[in-house]
Motif scaffolding. Structure first.
Motif, PDB file in Angstrom:
ATOM      1  N   LEU A  93      86.609  37.109  31.312  1.00  0.00           N
ATOM      2  CA  LEU A  93      86.127  37.584  32.607  1.00  0.00           C
ATOM      3  C   LEU A  93      87.286  38.165  33.422  1.00  0.00           C
ATOM      4  N   VAL A  98      85.852  38.837  40.235  1.00  0.00           N
ATOM      5  CA  VAL A  98      85.187  37.649  40.796  1.00  0.00           C
ATOM      6  C   VAL A  98      86.001  36.974  41.900  1.00  0.00           C
ATOM      7  N   ARG A 106      82.918  33.006  40.332  1.00  0.00           N
ATOM      8  CA  ARG A 106      82.680  32.343  39.053  1.00  0.00           C
ATOM      9  C   ARG A 106      83.867  31.450  38.718  1.00  0.00           C
ATOM     10  N   LEU A 107      83.586  30.385  37.968  1.00  0.00           N
ATOM     11  CA  LEU A 107      84.597  29.486  37.399  1.00  0.00           C
ATOM     12  C   LEU A 107      85.381  28.704  38.445  1.00  0.00           C
ATOM     13  N   GLU A 111      81.876  24.435  39.809  1.00  0.00           N
ATOM     14  CA  GLU A 111      81.160  24.511  38.544  1.00  0.00           C
ATOM     15  C   GLU A 111      81.506  23.358  37.602  1.00  0.00           C
TER      16      GLU A 111
END
Length: 282
Positions: A93, A98, A106-107, A111
């Motif tokens: 990614l 992001v 994300r991440l 999470e």
């Protein structure tokens, strides 16, 4: 009272099964001046309101504080967004796609699913018959395999693994604990490959960086973080306090771990708890 034929007896509630366990706190206490990486904002706690600053009509008063800290200070969990390689995070990614001033879409650490399950301690210091490994000692794949055999345990996929170095004993001396000049013991790249091949949910250790830090090098490069976070997608827990756990001689136990869910953050403080059966907790 005898059981009813053909009817399975009810399992005991989980709180009864754990009632006799000894609980060990694996987190270091957070206070001003504690050892930390120079790459992260320091921890500060200020008493914003003192008792007596505001007194209610009935004589009652309350105090409160403001806490300012980086996400990688004290005992904490690294999110997969923490490290990139050539601009890419775990799974390829692109980090630029992001990340923003609000954090990661994300991440991020939110999470991370709270972990409750089996954990194995591979005590490399005990393996070598010393209370603490020398500063700058590189933990190898052979060390981890030997510690696994000596403890009579097997690291299983999806579970947790901690590497014992004894470094918690230096917590009261920030200059030594930080390892910026003298170095710190930790896994080298071979040990990182050994861990990644076993596909744990998370790994953890006692030092500020879950890495072999040679004397004088500081955190110039962190190849173990690249292997675990970027390539394998394995979370890292750092700056754990493993003294009391190592003293029990136990090699497997129940671990409860949940970092604070800071949305979009690359890491967050946590208070890991180890639950040991009483016969192993003496």
């Amino acid at each position: 009272m005898t059981g009813v034929p053909g009817v399975r007896p009810a399992a005991p509630p989980p709180w009864q099964a754990l009632a006799a366990s000894r609980v060990l706190d694996l987190a270091q206490p957070m206070r001003r001046g504690m050892p930390q990486s120079p790459n992260h904002p320091p921890y500060r706690m200020l008493l914003e309101r003192r008792h007596g600053d505001l007194v209610r009509a009935d004589g009652g008063s309350a105090a409160n504080e403001i806490v300012i800290t980086g996400g990688h200070v004290g005992t904490h969990v690294d999110a997969l967004a923490h490290v990139s390689q050539h601009g890419r995070l775990h799974g390829g990614l692109p980090a630029a796609d992001v990340q923003s001033h609000e954090g990661f879409a994300r991440l991020g650490i939110e999470e991370f699913a709270p972990y409750v399950g089996r954990c194995v301690l591979l005590d490399v210091a005990r393996l070598h018959g010393v209370p603490v490994l020398p500063a700058g000692y590189e933990v190898t794949a052979d060390d981890l395999a030997a510690a696994e055999r000596a403890a009579g345990v097997t690291v299983a996929p999806g579970e947790a693994v901690l590497v014992g170095t004894g470094w918690s004993r230096h917590w009261a001396d920030p200059a030594v604990f930080g390892g910026q000049n003298g170095g710190a013991p930790g896994p080298g790249t071979g040990a990182a490959d050994w861990l990644a091949a076993r596909d744990p949910a998370l790994v953890g250790g006692e030092t500020i960086a879950f890495e072999h830090i040679p004397p004088g090098r500081g955190h110039a490069t962190l190849p173990v973080h690249r292997t675990l976070l970027v390539e394998a997608g394995i979370h890292i827990v750092e700056t754990m306090c493993l003294d009391a756990l190592a003293a029990t001689g136990t090699a497997e136990f129940l671990l409860v771990l949940a970092p604070l869910p800071f949305v979009g953050a690359t890491g967050a403080p946590a208070r890991p708890l180890a639950l040991l059966p009483q016969e192993r907790a003496a």
